[in-house]
Design a protein around this motif. Structure first.
Motif, PDB file in Angstrom:
ATOM      1  N   LEU A  11       0.828  -1.206   0.000  1.00 40.17           N
ATOM      2  CA  LEU A  11       0.000   0.000   0.000  1.00 40.17           C
ATOM      3  C   LEU A  11       0.864   1.259   0.000  1.00 40.17           C
ATOM      4  O   LEU A  11       0.604   2.215  -0.742  1.00 40.17           O
ATOM      5  CB  LEU A  11      -0.927  -0.012   1.214  1.00 40.17           C
ATOM      6  N   SER A  12       1.916   1.258   0.828  1.00 40.69           N
ATOM      7  CA  SER A  12       2.778   2.446   0.940  1.00 40.69           C
ATOM      8  C   SER A  12       3.560   2.696  -0.334  1.00 40.69           C
ATOM      9  O   SER A  12       3.626   3.835  -0.826  1.00 40.69           O
ATOM     10  CB  SER A  12       3.751   2.278   2.119  1.00 40.69           C
ATOM     11  N   THR A  13       4.179   1.653  -0.897  1.00 37.74           N
ATOM     12  CA  THR A  13       4.987   1.836  -2.101  1.00 37.74           C
ATOM     13  C   THR A  13       4.134   2.171  -3.315  1.00 37.74           C
ATOM     14  O   THR A  13       4.626   2.780  -4.275  1.00 37.74           O
ATOM     15  CB  THR A  13       5.809   0.564  -2.391  1.00 37.74           C
ATOM     16  N   ASN A  14       2.883   1.814  -3.286  1.00 32.26           N
ATOM     17  CA  ASN A  14       1.980   2.101  -4.402  1.00 32.26           C
ATOM     18  C   ASN A  14       1.464   3.537  -4.368  1.00 32.26           C
ATOM     19  O   ASN A  14       1.274   4.156  -5.420  1.00 32.26           O
ATOM     20  CB  ASN A  14       0.803   1.127  -4.371  1.00 32.26           C
ATOM     21  N   ILE A  15       1.255   4.078  -3.167  1.00 34.76           N
ATOM     22  CA  ILE A  15       0.602   5.389  -3.029  1.00 34.76           C
ATOM     23  C   ILE A  15       1.588   6.495  -2.657  1.00 34.76           C
ATOM     24  O   ILE A  15       1.614   7.567  -3.284  1.00 34.76           O
ATOM     25  CB  ILE A  15      -0.507   5.316  -1.949  1.00 34.76           C
ATOM     26  N   THR A  16       2.419   6.273  -1.642  1.00 31.90           N
ATOM     27  CA  THR A  16       3.200   7.351  -1.027  1.00 31.90           C
ATOM     28  C   THR A  16       4.195   8.031  -1.963  1.00 31.90           C
ATOM     29  O   THR A  16       4.272   9.268  -1.970  1.00 31.90           O
ATOM     30  CB  THR A  16       3.917   6.830   0.233  1.00 31.90           C
ATOM     31  N   PRO A  17       5.018   7.311  -2.761  1.00 33.38           N
ATOM     32  CA  PRO A  17       5.986   8.014  -3.628  1.00 33.38           C
ATOM     33  C   PRO A  17       5.330   9.013  -4.580  1.00 33.38           C
ATOM     34  O   PRO A  17       5.801  10.148  -4.727  1.00 33.38           O
ATOM     35  CB  PRO A  17       6.667   6.866  -4.390  1.00 33.38           C
ATOM     36  N   GLY A  34      -0.596   3.606 -15.876  1.00 31.91           N
ATOM     37  CA  GLY A  34      -0.141   3.807 -14.501  1.00 31.91           C
ATOM     38  C   GLY A  34      -1.299   3.953 -13.536  1.00 31.91           C
ATOM     39  O   GLY A  34      -1.255   3.444 -12.410  1.00 31.91           O
ATOM     40  N   CYS A  35      -2.355   4.630 -13.972  1.00 31.40           N
ATOM     41  CA  CYS A  35      -3.535   4.826 -13.130  1.00 31.40           C
ATOM     42  C   CYS A  35      -4.246   3.496 -12.883  1.00 31.40           C
ATOM     43  O   CYS A  35      -4.645   3.189 -11.752  1.00 31.40           O
ATOM     44  CB  CYS A  35      -4.484   5.821 -13.792  1.00 31.40           C
ATOM     45  N   ILE A  36      -4.389   2.686 -13.950  1.00 32.93           N
ATOM     46  CA  ILE A  36      -5.033   1.383 -13.815  1.00 32.93           C
ATOM     47  C   ILE A  36      -4.225   0.490 -12.874  1.00 32.93           C
ATOM     48  O   ILE A  36      -4.778  -0.188 -12.002  1.00 32.93           O
ATOM     49  CB  ILE A  36      -5.169   0.714 -15.203  1.00 32.93           C
ATOM     50  N   HIS A 114      -7.621  14.211  -6.747  1.00 36.40           N
ATOM     51  CA  HIS A 114      -7.198  13.330  -5.659  1.00 36.40           C
ATOM     52  C   HIS A 114      -5.690  13.155  -5.744  1.00 36.40           C
ATOM     53  O   HIS A 114      -5.075  13.582  -6.738  1.00 36.40           O
ATOM     54  CB  HIS A 114      -7.882  11.968  -5.775  1.00 36.40           C
ATOM     55  N   TYR A 115      -5.093  12.536  -4.726  1.00 37.30           N
ATOM     56  CA  TYR A 115      -3.651  12.327  -4.760  1.00 37.30           C
ATOM     57  C   TYR A 115      -3.287  10.922  -5.252  1.00 37.30           C
ATOM     58  O   TYR A 115      -2.103  10.585  -5.340  1.00 37.30           O
ATOM     59  CB  TYR A 115      -3.023  12.586  -3.383  1.00 37.30           C
ATOM     60  N   PHE A 116      -4.273  10.091  -5.560  1.00 37.86           N
ATOM     61  CA  PHE A 116      -4.022   8.807  -6.209  1.00 37.86           C
ATOM     62  C   PHE A 116      -5.282   8.386  -6.956  1.00 37.86           C
ATOM     63  O   PHE A 116      -6.347   8.989  -6.814  1.00 37.86           O
ATOM     64  CB  PHE A 116      -3.586   7.732  -5.196  1.00 37.86           C
TER      65      PHE A 116
END
Length: 253
Positions: A11-17, A34-36, A114-116
């Motif tokens: 979850l962190s590596t997918n969203i946070t960077p 990338g969005c998909i 949104h941010y992701f």
């Protein structure tokens, strides 16, 4: 526990960077692929955490309510089975939501507020009526989100009654400390998920939606190691020293 850590890392590596990149640049772009991809792995990691928290609730239920049968029931085979089921269901749900979301018609503007790449901001870009898709997501979430949540509530009601039957104060404290970390994470994680995905988009402010999303996409993976480590005396001592040093530094300014 290590399976939950894997979900947090994913979850962190997918969203946070990407989130940090958007903060530093004041915005940014992401390709359709990338969005998909981000939306799929977000769904997998979030779903697996839901099921793993449910499995951990059952583990604590057995440990406190049936301690004499714990070793015979909670063996390696059952742990492996629950882990595989958790990840298998999460992979299938992630694929289902991806197909459901990206099969609607998008005609622009292609700007995600949104941010992701999350479900609500993506579906709002649809040119067609998305109410049927939104209703489908809510209906699917009922068995896969609410039923595990109700099961966790049942286990903790049973755990609470079992703790009250313990005669010694030390025994009650030891039993409660066994499940306190898990209970904190469940309340923080499930509370935000239910508000974001089980309440229709008109039922709450979208900016509040983004703040709540920040709690379980960034906050929960960061707090999980801390919460689950608070029972370790070495961690407690190190945390106390760190806080004492910070307080001393602030007083010296």
């Amino acid at each position: 526990m290590h399976k939950l850590s894997l979900a947090d890392v994913l979850l962190s590596t997918n969203i946070t960077p990407n989130f940090l990149r958007l903060l530093l640049n004041g915005g940014g772009t992401i390709s359709a692929t990338g969005c998909i991809t981000q939306f799929y792995f977000y769904g997998v990691s979030a779903g697996s955490e839901v099921f793993l928290l449910t499995a951990m609730a059952y583990d604590r239920y057995l440990a406190i309510c049936s301690p004499l049968h714990y070793a015979s029931i909670m063996g390696f085979r059952l742990c492996l089975y629950m882990s595989l089921c958790s990840w298998g269901l999460a992979l299938m749900l992630g694929l289902f939501f991806n197909l459901l979301t990206f099969n609607v018609e998008f005609c622009g503007p292609f700007v995600i507020d949104h941010y992701f790449c999350d479900f609500t901001p993506l579906i709002k870009l649809s040119c067609t009526d998305y109410k049927a898709v939104e209703l489908t997501v809510i209906i699917v979430d009922i068995p896969f989100m609410l039923l595990p949540f109700y099961f966790i509530i049942y286990t903790y009601v049973s755990i609470g009654l079992a703790i009250l039957r313990i005669s010694s104060t030390e025994g009650r404290h030891k039993a409660f400390s066994t499940c306190s970390s898990h209970l904190i994470v469940v309340c923080m994680y499930y509370g935000t998920l239910i508000i974001v995905y089980m309440v229709p988009s008109k039922g709450h402010n979208f900016n509040m939606n983004k703040m709540l999303s920040l709690l379980y996409t960034v906050g929960t993976p960061c707090f999980n190691p801390i919460v689950y480590s608070l029972r370790n005396n070495d961690i407690k001592v190190a945390l106390y020293k760190c806080m004492s040093n910070q307080i001393s530094f602030l007083h010296s300014i």
